[in-house]
Write a protein that holds these residues in place. Structure first.
Motif, short mmCIF file in Angstrom:
data_model
loop_
_atom_site.label_atom_id
_atom_site.label_comp_id
_atom_site.label_asym_id
_atom_site.label_seq_id
_atom_site.Cartn_x
_atom_site.Cartn_y
_atom_site.Cartn_z
N ALA A 1 36.71 50.30 49.75
CA ALA A 1 35.75 49.58 48.91
C ALA A 1 36.00 49.87 47.44
CB ALA A 1 34.32 49.98 49.29
N ARG A 2 36.31 51.10 47.12
CA ARG A 2 36.59 51.43 45.72
C ARG A 2 37.86 50.75 45.22
NH1 ARG A 2 35.20 57.85 46.00
NH2 ARG A 2 32.94 57.60 46.11
N VAL A 3 38.87 50.66 46.09
CA VAL A 3 40.09 49.96 45.72
C VAL A 3 39.80 48.49 45.43
CG1 VAL A 3 42.31 49.16 46.61
CG2 VAL A 3 41.67 51.54 46.88
N PHE A 4 39.00 47.86 46.28
CA PHE A 4 38.68 46.45 46.06
C PHE A 4 37.80 46.25 44.82
CE2 PHE A 4 40.09 45.60 50.44
CZ PHE A 4 40.89 44.51 50.18
N TRP A 5 36.90 47.19 44.53
CA TRP A 5 36.12 47.08 43.29
C TRP A 5 37.05 47.18 42.08
CZ3 TRP A 5 31.95 44.63 43.22
CH2 TRP A 5 30.93 44.81 44.14
N GLY A 6 38.04 48.07 42.16
CA GLY A 6 39.00 48.19 41.07
C GLY A 6 39.83 46.93 40.90
N LEU A 7 40.25 46.33 42.02
CA LEU A 7 41.01 45.08 41.96
C LEU A 7 40.16 43.94 41.40
CD1 LEU A 7 43.03 45.12 45.28
CD2 LEU A 7 43.95 45.14 42.97
N ALA A 8 38.87 43.91 41.76
CA ALA A 8 37.98 42.87 41.23
C ALA A 8 37.85 43.00 39.72
CB ALA A 8 36.62 42.95 41.90
N ALA A 9 37.69 44.23 39.25
CA ALA A 9 37.60 44.45 37.81
C ALA A 9 38.90 44.07 37.11
CB ALA A 9 37.25 45.90 37.51
N TYR A 10 40.02 44.42 37.71
CA TYR A 10 41.32 44.08 37.14
C TYR A 10 41.50 42.57 37.01
CZ TYR A 10 46.34 43.30 36.94
OH TYR A 10 47.58 42.85 36.60
N PHE A 11 41.24 41.84 38.10
CA PHE A 11 41.41 40.39 38.06
C PHE A 11 40.43 39.74 37.09
CE2 PHE A 11 43.51 40.74 42.33
CZ PHE A 11 44.74 40.28 41.90
N PHE A 12 39.22 40.27 36.98
CA PHE A 12 38.25 39.73 36.04
C PHE A 12 38.74 39.91 34.60
CE2 PHE A 12 34.45 40.22 33.38
CZ PHE A 12 33.88 38.97 33.59
N ILE A 13 39.24 41.10 34.29
CA ILE A 13 39.73 41.38 32.93
C ILE A 13 40.96 40.53 32.63
CG2 ILE A 13 40.80 43.16 31.50
CD1 ILE A 13 38.91 45.17 32.92
N ILE A 14 41.90 40.47 33.57
CA ILE A 14 43.12 39.69 33.35
C ILE A 14 42.81 38.20 33.22
CG2 ILE A 14 45.31 38.99 34.42
CD1 ILE A 14 45.36 41.74 33.14
N GLY A 15 41.85 37.71 34.01
CA GLY A 15 41.46 36.31 33.92
C GLY A 15 40.85 35.97 32.55
N ASN A 16 40.04 36.89 32.02
CA ASN A 16 39.47 36.67 30.69
C ASN A 16 40.53 36.74 29.60
OD1 ASN A 16 36.85 36.16 31.48
ND2 ASN A 16 36.32 38.33 31.52
N ILE A 17 41.46 37.68 29.75
CA ILE A 17 42.56 37.76 28.77
C ILE A 17 43.40 36.49 28.82
CG2 ILE A 17 44.73 38.96 28.27
CD1 ILE A 17 43.32 41.57 29.06
N TYR A 18 43.68 36.00 30.01
CA TYR A 18 44.48 34.78 30.16
C TYR A 18 43.77 33.58 29.52
CZ TYR A 18 47.37 31.25 32.39
OH TYR A 18 48.21 30.19 32.62
N ALA A 19 42.47 33.46 29.78
CA ALA A 19 41.71 32.35 29.21
C ALA A 19 41.63 32.48 27.69
CB ALA A 19 40.32 32.29 29.82
#
Length: 138
Positions: free
Chosen positions: A5-23
């Motif tokens: 669960a912690r790994v998936f929370w970390g991945l969710a945060a990573y994809f959220f940050i990368i998605g905002n940087i990309y946009a």
């Protein structure tokens, strides 16, 4: 499950940050948001958050820790009985071939869907009832 669960929370945060940087990058340099890249990254974040939420809820509903989460667990504790498998059975191969014919029928024609569907039904019944007839009957 807690670690997963912690790994998936970390991945969710990573994809959220990368998605905002990309946009933001696209908005800064192109003048518009590139939806073909930001949307999949945002959806990956949502998917990872959903998995993390599910694993958290599953971990809380269990009465004990899983063997994967304990440091003193042995290999035998994490090796459950998965079921009975038939290594000699040809029914899974036949069912896969019938499914192939059925899906091929979507491109070729309706007549192949009918043949593949009927064959798939026969193969499914044969696979379910393979232990009730012949040499391996119980």
């Amino acid at each position: 499950m807690k670690v997963s669960a912690r790994v998936f929370w970390g991945l969710a945060a990573y994809f959220f940050i990368i998605g905002n940087i990309y946009a933001g990058w696209g908005l800064l340099y192109k003048g518009y948001i590139d939806w073909s890249g930001g949307t999949p990254l945002g959806l990956c974040a949502v998917l990872c958050a959903l998995m993390a939420f599910f694993l958290n809820r599953s971990h809380r509903s269990q009465s004990a820790e899983l063997p994967e989460d304990r440091k003193d667990a042995t290999i035998d504790e994490g090796d459950p009985e998965l079921g009975t498998f038939s290594p000699w059975s040809w029914w899974p191969f036949c069912l896969a071939a019938a499914s192939f014919l059925t899906f091929l029928g979507f491109t070729v024609g309706l007549w192949l869907i009918l043949i593949g569907g009927a064959l798939a039904l026969v193969c499914l019944v044969g696979w379910v009832y393979e232990y009730y007839r012949g040499y391996f009957a119980r």
